[in-house]
Design an enzyme around this catalytic site. Sequence first.
Site, PDB file in Angstrom:
ATOM      1  N   GLU A 192       0.849  -1.193   0.000  1.00 32.94           N
ATOM      2  CA  GLU A 192       0.000   0.000   0.000  1.00 32.94           C
ATOM      3  C   GLU A 192       0.882   1.240   0.000  1.00 32.94           C
ATOM      4  OE1 GLU A 192      -4.087  -0.987   1.980  1.00 32.94           O
ATOM      5  OE2 GLU A 192      -2.563  -0.987   3.546  1.00 32.94           O
ATOM      6  N   CYS A 237     -11.302   2.297   5.536  1.00 32.54           N
ATOM      7  CA  CYS A 237     -10.608   3.480   6.079  1.00 32.54           C
ATOM      8  C   CYS A 237     -10.879   4.745   5.284  1.00 32.54           C
ATOM      9  CB  CYS A 237      -9.105   3.213   6.136  1.00 32.54           C
ATOM     10  SG  CYS A 237      -8.384   2.672   4.576  1.00 32.54           S
TER      11      CYS A 237
HETATM   12  O1  FUB Z   1      -4.096   0.235   8.490  1.00 31.26           O
HETATM   13  C1  FUB Z   1      -5.095   1.231   8.605  1.00 31.26           C
HETATM   14  C2  FUB Z   1      -5.457   1.760   7.261  1.00 31.26           C
HETATM   15  O2  FUB Z   1      -6.014   0.706   6.487  1.00 31.26           O
HETATM   16  C3  FUB Z   1      -4.294   2.252   6.438  1.00 31.26           C
HETATM   17  O3  FUB Z   1      -3.993   3.582   6.651  1.00 31.26           O
HETATM   18  C4  FUB Z   1      -4.752   1.996   5.062  1.00 31.26           C
HETATM   19  O4  FUB Z   1      -3.715   1.996   4.118  1.00 31.26           O
HETATM   20  C5  FUB Z   1      -5.448   0.674   5.182  1.00 31.26           C
HETATM   21  O5  FUB Z   1      -4.558  -0.374   5.129  1.00 31.26           O
HETATM   22 ZN    ZN Z   2      -7.900   4.433   3.194  1.00 29.24          ZN
END
Ligand code: FUB
Ligand code: ZN
Length: 637
Positions: free
Chosen positions: A321, A406
Amino acid sequence: MDSRWFPLPRRQVTIQDGFWKRWRDLIGQTTLSHQFNQLQNEGQIDAMKLDRRFHRGWELADPWLSAGYWGGSVFWDSDLAKWLEAASGRLEQHADPALEAQVDQIIGLFEQAQLPDGYVNSHILTWRPQHRFKNLRDLHELYCAGHLIEAAVVHFEATGKDRLLNVARRFADLLISKFGPGPGQLRGYPGHPEVELALMRLYRVTGEKRYLDLCRFFINERGRSPNYFEQEAVQRLDTRPFRPGHPGSPFAYMQAHEPIRQQTKVVGHAVRAMYLFAGAVDLALEDGDEELLNVCERLWQDVVTTKLYVTGGIGSASENEGFTRDFDLPNENAYAETCASIGLFLFAHRLLQARLRGEFGDVMELALYNNILSGISLDGKAFFYDNPLMSRGRHRRVPWPWWCPCCPPNLARLVSSLSGYLYSEREGEVAVHHYVTSEARARIVTLNVTSGLPYSGRSVVKVQPKQSAELTLWFRLPDWSRGSHQVRVNGAEVTPAPVDGYLPIRRTWAEGDEVELQFSMPVRRRFARPEVEADRGRVALSRGPLVYCLEQADNGPDLEGVIVSPEAEFQAVERPDLLGGATVLTGPGSREEVRTKQLYTDEPPPVERVTLTAVPYYTWDNREPGEMQVWVRYGSS
Ligand code: FUB
Ligand code: ZN
């Protein structure tokens, strides 16, 4: 840092009309209730009741992450908190008893869930209380604490009620007792940064220095050797390798491979990096820490010169990510998470308070109008998590990315607090970073801004000084106007010399003075550096702050066959009927025709002339599913 700026707080700025008022109202009237229902249906709200019977689930077998059950994700509390923050921002602008009741209901759940010592985390308390603060690397307790604190600060500021703030402070006070260099304390820090910038907000609203001190501890401790995450894994007898395939340190994923002050390249998970750097700039500003500020600037330069999509997205890879090598910016597989752009926006906003430089505002604006806004559908009820720059029609927004929700509440909280990101002030000076129709009540002056952005480059600023005194107003000169602009004060042209991307106008302002800013909005062709393989031989179109794309709905299928020639002139055409009212770009192009079934031929494909229509990137995927391209083939045909 004497020269620093202070953001004009949200509640001193009222967004009154125009593009962002419409978005803010849509989110306030539609998105928030949609998200509340999703949080209810998917389990976050019930999870706060700390009762296993309320959890739905399937079995996963990971002893430290899921422990053979599905009790919701480890960061579900943060989804609730982000929603609370967004809803509080709405309540600040608009009385809404039904929304307030929902807010109070969730606050009540947090209150009930909180232990006497201040600890609150629905996942840990329901499923594995013995794991408290034992896996900072993965379990997101400090990340959730951060979002809770942020929500509490906004809720307090917005409503004057301190129930949630009390919950957050008790938790923060527990963190202060647990974490630090003292005997019996943990020298740990969050696997997912967030609590750092939240502690800075808590410090500012309470004036309690201990929150600032904890933020400083977390930031300075991070990445030291021996690595805390390695040590805590040994402590909990967790021998499984962490991110074994990761080149270099596995802890680069969470920016803990080395102390931040030694970092020169931005690595790892994009949201984590941006939140960390935003918190670090906050800290540097507060401490007058030039060294830390310079580090953050260096990291900023790395992001924007080697890792930034033309749409303001960052973090190209789904695997982490986050970031890979420089210039690795694939289009179809772009991850470009909505939250990562929100993090970039937050980082840039902090830098802007340290150094008034147009480039920070430019990137905020780019991210906001493009990668962030594409994260939500025009009806306010569907969301992208990742924001690719090319699609074959299968990438669709969803009502709720249940596997990881999120982004939707993050986007909602950003838009509902947008008024706090538009202006800054300091002694005798006010800076206008973003042109949004709004009233800004600074200490020395009130500004009434009317702006046609994002579709027209004209803004008018009415000035009402509180007393007659010389003061400087700074207006950001957007990079997209390419230096072509006109400024008039009370109808007479003035030519302030730009300073670092801002136009300063210093004078003794009188009631009713009016500044008119006209920024040119040419249709721009954007080209990437040759290192960006995915964009070689391609062009992207933009106008003003908006990046455009071709969609199948306007241009037919097989967009890979479409070519824009160097001679093509694109026109901006207002289309009130289309996509909620948009200005589209139309111009001539060509299209290679597929007239053969043979894979290879000795002749180049025949070409037909076509008229192309490009729509703002944020509006894509709001009609029937189809192809989309930001980067279009470019060349003579
Ligand atoms: O891990 C918490 C949130 O969920 C992260 O900021 C996003 O990238 C997603 O993985
Ligand atoms: Zn997000």
